[in-house]
Design an enzyme around this catalytic site. Structure first.
Site, PDB file in Angstrom:
ATOM      1  NE  ARG A 104      95.466  87.371  79.254  1.00 54.82           N
ATOM      2  CZ  ARG A 104      95.143  88.206  78.280  1.00 54.82           C
ATOM      3  NH1 ARG A 104      94.794  87.727  77.109  1.00 54.82           N
ATOM      4  NH2 ARG A 104      95.153  89.495  78.459  1.00 54.82           N
ATOM      5  CB  THR A 108     102.526  81.010  76.333  1.00 48.92           C
ATOM      6  OG1 THR A 108     101.955  80.960  77.656  1.00 48.92           O
ATOM      7  CG2 THR A 108     103.989  80.612  76.422  1.00 48.92           C
ATOM      8  CG  ASP A 200      93.632  94.087  82.946  1.00 52.38           C
ATOM      9  OD1 ASP A 200      94.606  93.409  82.605  1.00 52.38           O
ATOM     10  OD2 ASP A 200      92.870  93.762  83.883  1.00 52.38           O
ATOM     11  CG  ASP A 203      94.880  96.229  85.960  1.00 42.85           C
ATOM     12  OD1 ASP A 203      95.098  95.625  87.033  1.00 42.85           O
ATOM     13  OD2 ASP A 203      95.689  96.271  85.024  1.00 42.85           O
TER      14      ASP A 203
END
Ligand code: URA
Length: 209
Positions: A104, A108, A200, A203
């Site tokens: 990602r 943006t 996340d 993670d």
């Protein structure tokens, strides 16, 4: 518009709650994701085609059902998709596996491809694209677009957690692709994270934070 299946089995919901807790260790997060993936796979494979084959039990011959056709393909969106893959493969050990590497862009939030490898004869195969989080939808949309270039028989998308924004985006881009999820959370924040979510996923699976 594609169908959204919310897998609300009590075992799935219980395990998801344990995963969301911020104090869940990497070890337990990974184990729970593995178990959840197995449970989700039951739902995702509910309608796979079956055929009858002749077998012999110790007592007599019979016609018995087996899964029909070429092997299913699980396509994992790297890197967090890998966390779901093991659980799915323990339920469907003969499945083939594809990988798509997307990251990602932090500015943006769009998906950039860096790796793509899938089995041969995709045109004979049913594909399940997997990623724990359907957030902006950008990665899933790009992954499915890429998989469609290989002309598989069918495509489904499986995630653990999503939000209205993610569903809307994926349905708009790929109205033919059914979505399976264990929860639809409230919203997406400005950084592309699902709220309340679980943080996340990559993670937490790999202990990288
Ligand atoms: N990816 C994640 O890992 N978590 C989110 O909340 C959104 C995208």
């Amino acid at each position: 518009m594609s169908k959204v299946t919310l897998v609300d089995h009590p075992l799935v919901q219980h395990k998801l709650t344990l995963m969301r807790r911020k104090d869940a260790s990497t070890n337990s997060f990974r184990r729970l994701l593995n178990e959840l993936a197995m449970l989700m796979t039951y739902e995702v494979t509910r309608d796979v085609a079956m055929q009858e084959v002749d077998i012999e039990t110790p007592l007599e011959p019979m016609k018995a059902k087996v899964i029909d056709g070429k092997k299913l393909v699980f396509v994992s969106i790297l890197r967090a998709g890998t966390g779901i893959l093991d659980g799915m493969l323990s339920v469907v050990p003969g499945a083939r596996v594809g990988h798509i590497g997307l990251y990602r862009d932090p500015k943006t939030l769009t998906a950039v491809e860096y790796y793509f490898k899938v089995p041969s004869h995709m045109e004979d195969r049913d594909v399940v694209v997997v990623d724990p989080m359907l957030a902006t939808g950008n990665s899933a949309i790009a992954a499915i677009e890429r998989v469609k270039e290989t002309r598989p028989k069918s495509i489904k998308f499986v995630c653990l957690l999503t939000c209205p924004e993610g569903i809307k985006a994926l349905q708009a881009a790929h109205p033919d692709v059914p979505i399976f999820t264990a929860a639809i959370d409230r919203e997406l924040n400005d950084h592309g994270y699902i709220l309340p979510g679980l943080g996340d996923a990559g993670d937490r699976i790999f202990g990288t934070k």
